[in-house]
Design an enzyme around this catalytic site. Structure first.
Site, PDB file in Angstrom:
ATOM      1  N   CYS A  56       3.773   5.073   2.983  1.00 58.77           N
ATOM      2  CA  CYS A  56       4.408   3.916   2.803  1.00 58.77           C
ATOM      3  C   CYS A  56       3.635   3.095   1.977  1.00 58.77           C
ATOM      4  CB  CYS A  56       4.409   3.296   4.399  1.00 58.77           C
ATOM      5  SG  CYS A  56       2.929   3.705   5.188  1.00 58.77           S
ATOM      6  N   TYR A  57       2.204   3.240   2.208  1.00 58.69           N
ATOM      7  CA  TYR A  57       1.473   2.196   1.383  1.00 58.69           C
ATOM      8  C   TYR A  57       1.586   2.553  -0.282  1.00 58.69           C
ATOM      9  CZ  TYR A  57      -1.090   0.193   5.373  1.00 58.69           C
ATOM     10  OH  TYR A  57      -1.135  -0.508   6.633  1.00 58.69           O
TER      11      TYR A  57
END
Length: 356
Positions: free
Chosen positions: A157-158
């Site tokens: 996600c990051y």
């Protein structure tokens, strides 16, 4: 089109349940097996009431292993598993003559170098020979390879929020810089369902704090993919934080020590680079000099990106927001599935977001 039969390992996690909900709206796919050792034998809707309204996948029971018929019938397996577990399932599937496609939402196949995996995750990689066969599944930057892939490693996600934001700027070959600092804030759903004291309501509500500031596991993934875009990237500094919200990521990136004061029309060139790269990408919204908000993308598979050039400090500041569960995980996984099966990227992902 022939129906895509899907099996999910780790179906009772946050990303697994989100996948079930997305696939229920997908015209061309159906879930035939959902694995959960914790809830083996239980009907999904009896455990997770947010699945009661599923129309096409509302009669599924969790099981604790893939049967031989599951392996034979599945066209695609989603792996929603913690580090070290996805490679065990891939090994099991291959040993049992699985012929379909795989999308790994975990971390086992994102890093090209097994030594990097062992350093950052603390596990020996048992399928080193399979690493070259997994395509990094960031659709906006790797579409052609994903379309031709049998195995896809869904990004973290990051890294999704950071790489999409940085790619157009890193593509400017005459831009020089001294440092890249990525400062991200995530909703607590990014931590999954595991019970930890710091994730309890009393500790997260009305609170805000950083974690893993020196060696977060997403760092080598970001460095690896950014080097493919720009050979100028060596190391990045990454600091994640936990927000007292359910979902969403807000990433602020500082590209410091640049030569922007020496490049004529650099702001317009950066805008052009964003527009050229993402003009045909339905899930990316470039908002130029505006600052995006998590509420604008919550409940969608979209990423909103803005930037500003700070000439006073020779710093380019980039702002990126995504829904960590959708564009940062399950939504992007379905986007990859659509590409792998020659479908519209938007199939099943036409989401209008949450009310604000």
């Amino acid at each position: 089109m022939k129906e895509i039969k899907i099996s999910i390992a780790g179906a009772s996690g946050i990303t697994g349940i989100e996948l079930l909900k997305i696939i229920d709206k997908h015209k061309y796919s159906r879930v035939i097996a959902a694995l959960s050792r914790t809830f083996d034998g239980k009907k999904i809707s009896s455990v997770f009431k947010n699945t009661l309204n599923l129309k096409n996948n509302n009669n599924i029971f969790f099981k604790d292993f893939f049967s031989s018929s599951d392996i034979k019938e599945s066209d695609l397996v989603f792996l929603c598993l913690p580090p070290g577990k996805s490679m065990e399932y891939v090994k099991y599937l291959i040993e049992n003559d699985y012929k379909g496609k795989i999308i790994d939402l975990g971390s086992d196949f994102r890093l090209n170098n097994p030594e990097d995996y062992e350093e950052w995750y603390g596990n020996k990689h048992i399928l080193k020979e399979m690493l070259p066969r997994f395509v990094y599944g960031l659709p906006e930057l790797n579409k052609k390879a994903i379309k031709n892939a049998d195995y896809v490693a869904n990004p973290g996600c990051y890294p999704t929020s950071a790489i999409l934001a940085l790619a157009p700027v890193m593509a400017l070959k005459d831009l020089k810089f001294g440092s890249v600092i990525i400062d991200s804030k995530s909703g607590v759903s990014g931590a999954g369902r595991k019970l930890k004291e710091e994730y309890l309501f009393l500790n997260i509500s009305e609170n805000f704090f950083a974690y893993s500031p020196l060696k977060h596991r997403h760092i080598p993934e970001m460095e690896q993919e950014l080097r493919k875009i720009s050979g100028s990237v060596d190391k990045i500094s990454f600091i994640p934080h936990l927000l007292p919200v359910n979902r969403g990521i807000f990433t602020t990136i500082y590209i410091g020590g640049t030569n922007i004061t020496e490049i004529t029309g650099i702001t317009d060139r950066i805008k052009t680079s964003y527009n050229n790269l993402y003009k045909n990408e339905v899930f990316i919204k470039f908002i130029e000099g505006d600052i995006p908000r998590i509420s604008d993308v919550s409940g969608t598979n979209s990423a909103h990106i803005g930037f500003m050039a700070d000439y006073r400090t020779s710093t380019i500041k980039i702002f990126s927001v995504i829904d960590n569960i959708l564009k940062g995980a399950s939504g992007q996984a379905v986007q990859n599935m659509n590409l792998m099966f020659n479908l519209s990227e938007e199939e099943g992902l036409d989401m209008q977001g949450t009310c604000n």
